[in-house]
Scaffold this active site. Structure first.
Site, PDB file in Angstrom:
ATOM      1  N   ASN A  81       0.841  -1.282   0.059  1.00 61.02           N
ATOM      2  CA  ASN A  81       0.058   0.009  -0.044  1.00 61.02           C
ATOM      3  C   ASN A  81       1.201   1.286   0.184  1.00 61.02           C
ATOM      4  O   ASN A  81       0.453   2.420   0.102  1.00 61.02           O
ATOM      5  CB  ASN A  81      -1.075  -0.192   1.117  1.00 61.02           C
ATOM      6  CG  ASN A  81      -0.254   0.119   2.470  1.00 61.02           C
ATOM      7  OD1 ASN A  81       0.834   0.047   2.596  1.00 61.02           O
ATOM      8  ND2 ASN A  81      -1.146  -0.005   3.805  1.00 61.02           N
ATOM      9  N   SER A 104      10.229 -11.735  14.173  1.00 62.77           N
ATOM     10  CA  SER A 104      11.450 -10.802  14.698  1.00 62.77           C
ATOM     11  C   SER A 104      11.947 -11.627  16.026  1.00 62.77           C
ATOM     12  O   SER A 104      11.312 -12.117  16.688  1.00 62.77           O
ATOM     13  CB  SER A 104      10.869  -9.480  15.093  1.00 62.77           C
ATOM     14  OG  SER A 104      11.946  -8.689  15.806  1.00 62.77           O
ATOM     15  N   TYR A 110       4.211  -3.521  18.903  1.00 61.53           N
ATOM     16  CA  TYR A 110       5.026  -4.296  17.695  1.00 61.53           C
ATOM     17  C   TYR A 110       5.369  -5.406  17.920  1.00 61.53           C
ATOM     18  O   TYR A 110       5.003  -6.322  17.344  1.00 61.53           O
ATOM     19  CB  TYR A 110       6.010  -3.460  17.487  1.00 61.53           C
ATOM     20  CG  TYR A 110       6.838  -3.887  16.255  1.00 61.53           C
ATOM     21  CD1 TYR A 110       6.493  -4.157  15.050  1.00 61.53           C
ATOM     22  CD2 TYR A 110       8.152  -4.535  16.561  1.00 61.53           C
ATOM     23  CE1 TYR A 110       7.057  -4.601  14.026  1.00 61.53           C
ATOM     24  CE2 TYR A 110       8.809  -5.335  15.550  1.00 61.53           C
ATOM     25  CZ  TYR A 110       8.367  -5.348  14.240  1.00 61.53           C
ATOM     26  OH  TYR A 110       8.871  -6.006  13.471  1.00 61.53           O
ATOM     27  N   LYS A 156       3.712  -9.467  16.468  1.00 59.32           N
ATOM     28  CA  LYS A 156       4.584 -10.623  15.925  1.00 59.32           C
ATOM     29  C   LYS A 156       4.281 -11.679  16.573  1.00 59.32           C
ATOM     30  O   LYS A 156       4.170 -12.780  16.250  1.00 59.32           O
ATOM     31  CB  LYS A 156       6.228 -10.103  15.917  1.00 59.32           C
ATOM     32  CG  LYS A 156       6.303  -8.844  14.916  1.00 59.32           C
ATOM     33  CD  LYS A 156       6.112  -9.312  13.740  1.00 59.32           C
ATOM     34  CE  LYS A 156       6.560  -8.189  12.705  1.00 59.32           C
ATOM     35  NZ  LYS A 156       6.058  -8.489  11.231  1.00 59.32           N
ATOM     36  N   LEU A 189      19.591   2.209  14.381  1.00 56.48           N
ATOM     37  CA  LEU A 189      21.200   2.701  14.592  1.00 56.48           C
ATOM     38  C   LEU A 189      21.684   3.031  13.024  1.00 56.48           C
ATOM     39  O   LEU A 189      22.240   3.873  12.780  1.00 56.48           O
ATOM     40  CB  LEU A 189      21.930   1.618  15.142  1.00 56.48           C
ATOM     41  CG  LEU A 189      23.397   2.124  15.268  1.00 56.48           C
ATOM     42  CD1 LEU A 189      23.483   3.468  16.112  1.00 56.48           C
ATOM     43  CD2 LEU A 189      24.149   0.796  15.869  1.00 56.48           C
TER      44      LEU A 189
HETATM   45  P1  NAD Z   1       9.239  -1.550   5.554  1.00 57.96           P
HETATM   46  O1  NAD Z   1       8.434  -0.607   6.226  1.00 57.96           O
HETATM   47  O2  NAD Z   1      10.490  -1.037   4.638  1.00 57.96           O
HETATM   48  O3  NAD Z   1       8.533  -2.560   4.451  1.00 57.96           O
HETATM   49  C1  NAD Z   1       7.025  -3.047   4.952  1.00 57.96           C
HETATM   50  C2  NAD Z   1       6.274  -2.832   3.683  1.00 57.96           C
HETATM   51  O4  NAD Z   1       4.957  -3.001   3.912  1.00 57.96           O
HETATM   52  C3  NAD Z   1       6.328  -1.199   3.198  1.00 57.96           C
HETATM   53  O5  NAD Z   1       6.616  -1.114   1.991  1.00 57.96           O
HETATM   54  C4  NAD Z   1       4.796  -0.819   3.235  1.00 57.96           C
HETATM   55  O6  NAD Z   1       4.190   0.237   2.609  1.00 57.96           O
HETATM   56  C5  NAD Z   1       4.059  -2.225   3.425  1.00 57.96           C
HETATM   57  N1  NAD Z   1       2.877  -2.042   4.095  1.00 57.96           N
HETATM   58  C6  NAD Z   1       2.791  -1.918   5.537  1.00 57.96           C
HETATM   59  N2  NAD Z   1       1.367  -2.039   5.861  1.00 57.96           N
HETATM   60  C7  NAD Z   1       0.873  -2.610   4.830  1.00 57.96           C
HETATM   61  C8  NAD Z   1      -0.497  -2.924   4.543  1.00 57.96           C
HETATM   62  N3  NAD Z   1      -1.413  -2.987   5.538  1.00 57.96           N
HETATM   63  N4  NAD Z   1      -0.872  -3.457   3.340  1.00 57.96           N
HETATM   64  C9  NAD Z   1       0.169  -3.489   2.378  1.00 57.96           C
HETATM   65  N5  NAD Z   1       1.346  -3.021   2.189  1.00 57.96           N
HETATM   66  C10 NAD Z   1       1.876  -2.536   3.698  1.00 57.96           C
HETATM   67  O7  NAD Z   1      10.024  -2.720   6.483  1.00 57.96           O
HETATM   68  P2  NAD Z   1      11.267  -3.835   6.395  1.00 57.96           P
HETATM   69  O8  NAD Z   1      12.188  -3.439   7.068  1.00 57.96           O
HETATM   70  O9  NAD Z   1      11.331  -3.982   5.045  1.00 57.96           O
HETATM   71  O10 NAD Z   1      10.422  -4.858   7.222  1.00 57.96           O
HETATM   72  C11 NAD Z   1       9.639  -5.975   6.706  1.00 57.96           C
HETATM   73  C12 NAD Z   1       8.884  -6.759   7.422  1.00 57.96           C
HETATM   74  O11 NAD Z   1       9.863  -7.328   8.280  1.00 57.96           O
HETATM   75  C13 NAD Z   1       7.737  -6.114   8.484  1.00 57.96           C
HETATM   76  O12 NAD Z   1       7.027  -6.956   8.960  1.00 57.96           O
HETATM   77  C14 NAD Z   1       8.820  -5.879   9.756  1.00 57.96           C
HETATM   78  O13 NAD Z   1       7.941  -6.042  10.919  1.00 57.96           O
HETATM   79  C15 NAD Z   1       9.824  -7.184   9.849  1.00 57.96           C
HETATM   80  N6  NAD Z   1      11.108  -7.152  10.659  1.00 57.96           N
HETATM   81  C16 NAD Z   1      11.646  -6.172  10.190  1.00 57.96           C
HETATM   82  C17 NAD Z   1      12.978  -5.804  10.992  1.00 57.96           C
HETATM   83  C18 NAD Z   1      14.029  -4.526  10.546  1.00 57.96           C
HETATM   84  O14 NAD Z   1      14.796  -4.306  11.397  1.00 57.96           O
HETATM   85  N7  NAD Z   1      13.748  -4.144   9.466  1.00 57.96           N
HETATM   86  C19 NAD Z   1      13.480  -6.687  11.753  1.00 57.96           C
HETATM   87  C20 NAD Z   1      12.502  -7.663  12.021  1.00 57.96           C
HETATM   88  C21 NAD Z   1      11.282  -7.913  11.515  1.00 57.96           C
HETATM   89  C1  WQD Z   2      20.369  -0.880  17.763  1.00 57.52           C
HETATM   90  C2  WQD Z   2      21.082  -0.373  19.058  1.00 57.52           C
HETATM   91  C3  WQD Z   2      20.054   1.429  20.395  1.00 57.52           C
HETATM   92  C4  WQD Z   2      19.512   4.273  17.211  1.00 57.52           C
HETATM   93  C5  WQD Z   2      14.844  -2.783  16.545  1.00 57.52           C
HETATM   94  C6  WQD Z   2      13.613  -3.556  16.912  1.00 57.52           C
HETATM   95  C7  WQD Z   2      13.472  -5.046  16.594  1.00 57.52           C
HETATM   96  C8  WQD Z   2      13.781  -5.005  15.149  1.00 57.52           C
HETATM   97  C9  WQD Z   2      15.090  -4.306  14.662  1.00 57.52           C
HETATM   98  C10 WQD Z   2      11.879  -4.848  13.827  1.00 57.52           C
HETATM   99  C11 WQD Z   2      20.380  -0.620  20.403  1.00 57.52           C
HETATM  100  C12 WQD Z   2      21.101   1.947  19.615  1.00 57.52           C
HETATM  101  C13 WQD Z   2      19.859   3.190  18.044  1.00 57.52           C
HETATM  102  C14 WQD Z   2      20.051   5.395  17.739  1.00 57.52           C
HETATM  103  C15 WQD Z   2      21.496   4.249  19.093  1.00 57.52           C
HETATM  104  N1  WQD Z   2      12.885  -4.620  14.232  1.00 57.52           N
HETATM  105  N2  WQD Z   2      20.923   3.057  18.774  1.00 57.52           N
HETATM  106  N3  WQD Z   2      21.143   5.470  18.713  1.00 57.52           N
HETATM  107  O1  WQD Z   2      16.451  -1.795  18.868  1.00 57.52           O
HETATM  108  O2  WQD Z   2      17.927  -3.530  18.542  1.00 57.52           O
HETATM  109  O3  WQD Z   2      15.849  -3.571  17.190  1.00 57.52           O
HETATM  110  O4  WQD Z   2      14.906  -3.048  15.036  1.00 57.52           O
HETATM  111  O5  WQD Z   2      11.389  -6.249  13.819  1.00 57.52           O
HETATM  112  O6  WQD Z   2      12.263  -5.495  16.825  1.00 57.52           O
HETATM  113  O7  WQD Z   2      13.339  -3.349  18.392  1.00 57.52           O
HETATM  114  O8  WQD Z   2      17.576  -2.120  16.614  1.00 57.52           O
HETATM  115  O9  WQD Z   2      18.773  -0.228  15.189  1.00 57.52           O
HETATM  116  O10 WQD Z   2      17.040   0.438  16.808  1.00 57.52           O
HETATM  117  O11 WQD Z   2      19.082  -0.271  17.702  1.00 57.52           O
HETATM  118  O12 WQD Z   2      22.207   4.310  20.285  1.00 57.52           O
HETATM  119  O13 WQD Z   2      19.816   6.670  17.163  1.00 57.52           O
HETATM  120  O14 WQD Z   2      21.687   0.819  18.518  1.00 57.52           O
HETATM  121  O15 WQD Z   2      19.860   1.745  21.657  1.00 57.52           O
HETATM  122  O16 WQD Z   2      21.355  -0.545  21.039  1.00 57.52           O
HETATM  123  P1  WQD Z   2      17.001  -2.689  17.765  1.00 57.52           P
HETATM  124  P2  WQD Z   2      18.117  -0.451  16.584  1.00 57.52           P
END
Ligand code: NAD
Ligand code: WQD
Length: 337
Positions: A32, A124, A149, A153, A200
């Site tokens: 979306n 995650s 969040y 998950k 980060l």
């Molecule tokens: P992102 O936000 O870049 O990608 C998510 C995509 O989903 C976006 O393009 C957004 O437009 C789309 N989207 C959101 N809600 C929607 C909906 N209701 N219908 C259709 N599209 C929708 O995020 P990402 O970093 O690529 O993460 C992808 C997945 O992985 C997410 O589910 C996220 O929770 C999970 N995840 C990410 C991380 C991370 O650190 N990036 C870590 C663990 C898990």
């Molecule tokens: C990493 C480290 C911060 C920003 C999050 C979600 C996790 C997953 C990945 C989706 C931490 C430190 C960060 C800054 C800092 N996402 N930091 N200054 O918190 O391990 O994980 O993203 O699923 O669920 O919780 O990742 O990159 O935010 O932080 O010092 O400006 O960097 O405190 O120690 P995190 P992060």
């Protein structure tokens, strides 16, 4: 037969679409665009030389999903779509549960109606909860999550497990990502957060490119070697490849849970120092108070994915940083620049 990629215009999704296309899969993306960019899919086409089938639509919209399944022969779904900002989820729990939980329920209902029962879900490491010992192992139970969040998950994981118990036509991979960073080595696609980055690596990259003044390091008194938090950072292309390996696993019905991480942790200070060394760009930083909800240190036990999927993270930390920098320096304002 095609793979439906929800959220395929986002950070991890776009990198996964590249890997899928390059390994000969046909792909349909549903997104979306609430946090993704149509430009990223144009760039995916440039990288792969292949056309991307894109539907702009929402996973909460059942009629849209039904049309996608009717118009395409879909064999499996890789489900990235959802909201992912931990801090924001605390203030907007309804939005997070609606997108992440209700959206996934709607997707599964549409899949079942269409006779599609193979699903890879973006979970995650956060589902292990605050009390889990490190390294995290898939055999550990889910812990208590501290924000909507993370809870969304954990809830979806439980729903998908129950679905597999109820109906043995389902096969589901729950992929627990650690901390994905980096970008496609072409520099064409990468992470492009809206507003000030929460994570980060994009924050460091935006300081390096001059969009932000300095990095605040959240906490210097954690019980780690240098006092800053330790995380398991993995290259987004490695992560994308893990999805392809897990698709093969869906031949077997039931739930398959995998950690996708490197098995090695780096501290925030090590990340900053490595970034400066690899890119030769100074990152001004100051220490700031701890961020609510941060855990001192966690990383993956990545043995199961290696043994059962034949997947291991291959990129080094220096490569993750070099690729982040190539993306950020070539696209200082992201896709819209
Ligand atoms: P992102 O936000 O870049 O990608 C998510 C995509 O989903 C976006 O393009 C957004 O437009 C789309 N989207 C959101 N809600 C929607 C909906 N209701 N219908 C259709 N599209 C929708 O995020 P990402 O970093 O690529 O993460 C992808 C997945 O992985 C997410 O589910 C996220 O929770 C999970 N995840 C990410 C991380 C991370 O650190 N990036 C870590 C663990 C898990
Ligand atoms: C990493 C480290 C911060 C920003 C999050 C979600 C996790 C997953 C990945 C989706 C931490 C430190 C960060 C800054 C800092 N996402 N930091 N200054 O918190 O391990 O994980 O993203 O699923 O669920 O919780 O990742 O990159 O935010 O932080 O010092 O400006 O960097 O405190 O120690 P995190 P992060």
């Amino acid at each position: 037969m095609k793979v439906l990629v929800t959220g395929g215009a986002g950070y991890i999704g776009s990198h996964t679409v590249v890997e899928l296309l390059e390994s000969g899969h046909d792909v349909v993306v549903l997104d979306n665009l609430c946090n993704g960019s149509a430009k990223s899919l144009e760039r995916v086409e440039t990288i792969t030389g292949k056309k991307v089938d894109f539907v702009e639509g929402d996973i909460r919209d059942r009629s849209c999903l039904d049309k996608v399944f009717a118009n395409h022969e879909i064999a499996s779904v890789i489900h990235f779509a959802g909201l992912k900002a931990v801090g924001e989820s605390v203030g907007k729990p309804l939005e997070y549960y609606e997108n992440n939980v209700y959206g996934t329920l709607t997707l599964c209902q549409a899949m079942a109606s269409a006779g599609v029962f193979r699903l890879v879900f973006s979970s995650s490491a956060t589902v292990y909860g605050a009390e889990a010992p490190v390294p995290y192992l898939e055999s550990m139970s889910r812990g208590s999550t501290s924000n909507p969040y993370g809870t969304s998950k954990a809830m979806v994981e439980k729903v998908l497990e129950d679905l597999c118990v109820a109906d043995d036509r389902w096969s589901v991979a729950l992929l627990r990502y650690f901390n994905p960073i980096g970008a496609h080595p072409s520099g064409q696609i990468g992470e492009d957060p809206r507003g000030i980055p929460n994570n980060l690596m994009p924050f460091i990259a935006q300081v390096a490119v001059g969009r932000l003044k300095e990095l605040s390091i959240f906490g210097d008194d954690y019980p780690t070697e240098d006092g800053t938090c330790v995380r398991d950072y993995l290259h987004v292309v490695d992560l994308a490849k893990g999805h392809l390996k897990s698709l093969d696993k869906l031949e077997q019905p039931g739930v398959h849970i995998y950690n996708l991480g490197t098995g090695t942790g780096f501290s925030v200070l090590e990340m900053v120092e490595s970034f400066q060394r690899v890119t030769d760009v100074a990152i001004p930083y100051r220490f700031a108070p701890r961020r609510d909800g941060d855990l001192p240190a966690f990383w993956a036990d990545a043995t199961k994915a290696q043994q059962e999927l034949g997947w291991t993270a291959e990129f080094s930390l220096d490569e993750m940083i070099a690729d982040t920098w190539r993306w950020q320096s070539q696209n200082p304002d992201g896709f819209e620049g």
